[in-house]
Design a protein around this motif. Structure first.
Motif, short mmCIF file in Angstrom:
data_model
loop_
_atom_site.label_atom_id
_atom_site.label_comp_id
_atom_site.label_asym_id
_atom_site.label_seq_id
_atom_site.Cartn_x
_atom_site.Cartn_y
_atom_site.Cartn_z
N PRO A 147 0.84 -1.20 0.00
CA PRO A 147 0.00 0.00 0.00
C PRO A 147 0.87 1.26 0.00
CG PRO A 147 -0.55 -1.45 1.85
CD PRO A 147 0.70 -1.98 1.24
N GLY A 148 0.31 2.36 -0.45
CA GLY A 148 1.01 3.64 -0.40
C GLY A 148 1.88 3.91 -1.60
N LYS A 149 1.65 3.20 -2.71
CA LYS A 149 2.48 3.37 -3.89
C LYS A 149 2.33 4.77 -4.49
CE LYS A 149 5.33 1.89 -6.94
NZ LYS A 149 6.64 1.42 -6.52
N THR A 150 1.09 5.20 -4.62
CA THR A 150 0.84 6.51 -5.22
C THR A 150 0.97 7.59 -4.14
OG1 THR A 150 -0.68 5.40 -6.72
CG2 THR A 150 -0.78 7.80 -6.66
N GLN A 151 1.88 8.54 -4.36
CA GLN A 151 2.16 9.56 -3.32
C GLN A 151 1.81 10.97 -3.75
OE1 GLN A 151 3.28 8.96 -0.32
NE2 GLN A 151 4.25 6.94 -0.36
N THR A 152 1.63 11.16 -5.06
CA THR A 152 1.38 12.50 -5.58
C THR A 152 0.09 12.48 -6.39
OG1 THR A 152 2.82 11.83 -7.39
CG2 THR A 152 3.81 13.20 -5.69
N LEU A 153 -0.38 13.64 -6.81
CA LEU A 153 -1.53 13.71 -7.72
C LEU A 153 -0.98 13.53 -9.13
CD1 LEU A 153 -3.26 16.87 -6.19
CD2 LEU A 153 -3.95 14.49 -5.86
N ASN A 154 -1.25 12.38 -9.72
CA ASN A 154 -0.70 12.07 -11.04
C ASN A 154 -1.75 12.32 -12.11
OD1 ASN A 154 1.63 11.27 -9.71
ND2 ASN A 154 1.02 9.12 -9.64
N PHE A 155 -1.46 13.28 -12.99
CA PHE A 155 -2.41 13.67 -14.04
C PHE A 155 -2.11 12.91 -15.33
CE2 PHE A 155 -4.62 17.45 -12.34
CZ PHE A 155 -3.90 17.64 -11.18
N PHE A 156 -3.15 12.26 -15.87
CA PHE A 156 -3.01 11.52 -17.13
C PHE A 156 -3.88 12.20 -18.18
CE2 PHE A 156 -2.18 8.55 -13.72
CZ PHE A 156 -1.00 7.95 -14.13
N ILE A 166 -5.80 11.93 -21.70
CA ILE A 166 -6.40 10.86 -22.50
C ILE A 166 -7.00 11.43 -23.78
CG2 ILE A 166 -8.14 9.02 -22.47
CD1 ILE A 166 -7.75 9.44 -19.24
N ASN A 167 -6.59 10.89 -24.91
CA ASN A 167 -7.09 11.33 -26.23
C ASN A 167 -7.03 12.84 -26.40
OD1 ASN A 167 -7.62 8.65 -26.70
ND2 ASN A 167 -9.84 8.83 -26.72
N GLU A 168 -6.16 13.50 -25.66
CA GLU A 168 -6.03 14.97 -25.70
C GLU A 168 -7.32 15.69 -25.28
OE1 GLU A 168 -2.93 16.18 -26.74
OE2 GLU A 168 -2.22 14.17 -27.28
N VAL A 169 -8.30 14.96 -24.69
CA VAL A 169 -9.59 15.62 -24.39
C VAL A 169 -10.00 15.57 -22.92
CG1 VAL A 169 -10.54 15.39 -26.73
CG2 VAL A 169 -10.99 13.59 -25.05
N LEU A 170 -9.36 14.74 -22.12
CA LEU A 170 -9.71 14.71 -20.69
C LEU A 170 -8.53 14.25 -19.85
CD1 LEU A 170 -11.65 11.63 -19.43
CD2 LEU A 170 -10.87 11.68 -21.77
N HIS A 171 -8.65 14.53 -18.56
CA HIS A 171 -7.64 14.08 -17.60
C HIS A 171 -8.23 13.09 -16.60
CE1 HIS A 171 -5.31 18.02 -18.31
NE2 HIS A 171 -4.49 17.06 -18.66
N PHE A 172 -7.43 12.07 -16.24
CA PHE A 172 -7.67 11.28 -15.03
C PHE A 172 -6.62 11.73 -14.02
CE2 PHE A 172 -9.51 6.90 -16.57
CZ PHE A 172 -10.73 7.50 -16.80
N VAL A 173 -7.00 11.78 -12.76
CA VAL A 173 -6.02 12.10 -11.74
C VAL A 173 -5.93 10.96 -10.74
CG1 VAL A 173 -5.25 13.83 -10.06
CG2 VAL A 173 -6.68 14.54 -11.98
#
Ligand SMILES: Nc1nc2c(ncn2[C@@H]2O[C@H](COP(=O)(O)OP(=O)(O)OP(=O)(O)O)[C@@H](O)[C@H]2O)c(=O)[nH]1
Ligand SMILES: [Mg+2]
Length: 193
Positions: free
Chosen positions: A56-65, A67-74
């Motif tokens: 557990p605890g792998k993700t430590q920061t807000l990682n912005f992805f 997608i298709n140049e039209v939306l973000h997943f965080v």
């Protein structure tokens, strides 16, 4: 949505680092190790884009992805991981609160819970926090591959009742192993764009 491109754009810890675009955005929320990063990878058909760990605890920061140049997943660090200091927990709280309460591009939160077990007190608190700020939620009840299909509805009922799910919020049975729920999740997210 047919995903043709996806990439990480930034790992942020403060608002000045968030991408400066008006693209619609969806942010993950959920207990540490519940499967947030796995959800992102499955939705994007990418094996290791969002980092996954058995610890557990792998993700430590807000990682912005992007997608298709039209939306973000965080991708967002999880809560409820016992082995973090008070200072770390406070820093996490501030980072999450700042993001969820100020990000105008946020269309909905994607709250990931484990279909096998009733939502935890932390899950309920997270959901109540999001509702307090009028943030629409899509609940992803994941790891469905780990219980027989015949039990899904029973578990789903417990999940809805424990969260006291708002009638406007969607809930989807999901599996990052089998891809169960993926198409439904995309069509619901698209309805928020
Ligand atoms: N069987 C099964 N395992 C899953 C599923 N989703 C995630 N896992 C496993 O659960 C573990 C944690 O997954 P992650 O995606 O890293 O979880 P996370 O919520 O991002 O965790 P943090 O970054 O620590 O907050 C990994 O071992 C995954 O392989 C699923 O749908 N089915
Ligand atoms: Mg993660």
């Amino acid at each position: 949505m047919k995903v043709v491109s996806s990439d990480i754009v930034i790992s942020a810890v403060k608002p000045e680092q968030y991408p400066e675009t008006a693209l619609p955005e969806f942010a993950l929320a959920g207990r540490s190790n519940v499967g947030k990063s796995s959800f992102i990878n499955k939705m994007l058909n990418r094996k290791g884009l969002a980092r996954i760990s058995s610890k557990p605890g792998k993700t430590q920061t807000l990682n912005f992805f992007l997608i298709n140049e039209v939306l973000h997943f965080v991708d967002v660090p999880g809560y409820g991981y016992a082995k973090v200091s008070k200072t770390e927990r406070a820093a996490w709280g501030k980072m999450i609160e700042t993001y969820f309460t100020t990000r105008e591009q946020l269309k909905a939160a994607v709250l990931i819970v484990d279909l096998r077990h009733p939502p935890t007190a932390d899950d309920v608190m997270m959901y109540e926090f999001l509702k307090h700020y009028d943030i629409p939620c899509v609940i992803i009840a994941t790891k469905a591959d780990k219980i027989p299909k015949g039990k899904w509805q029973k578990h789903l009922k417990v999940t809805k009742e424990t969260l006291d799910l708002d009638a406007n919020d969607h809930i989807i049975v999901f599996s990052s192993e089998t891809g169960e729920g993926k198409d439904k999740a995309w069509s619901i997210l698209e309805s928020y764009m």
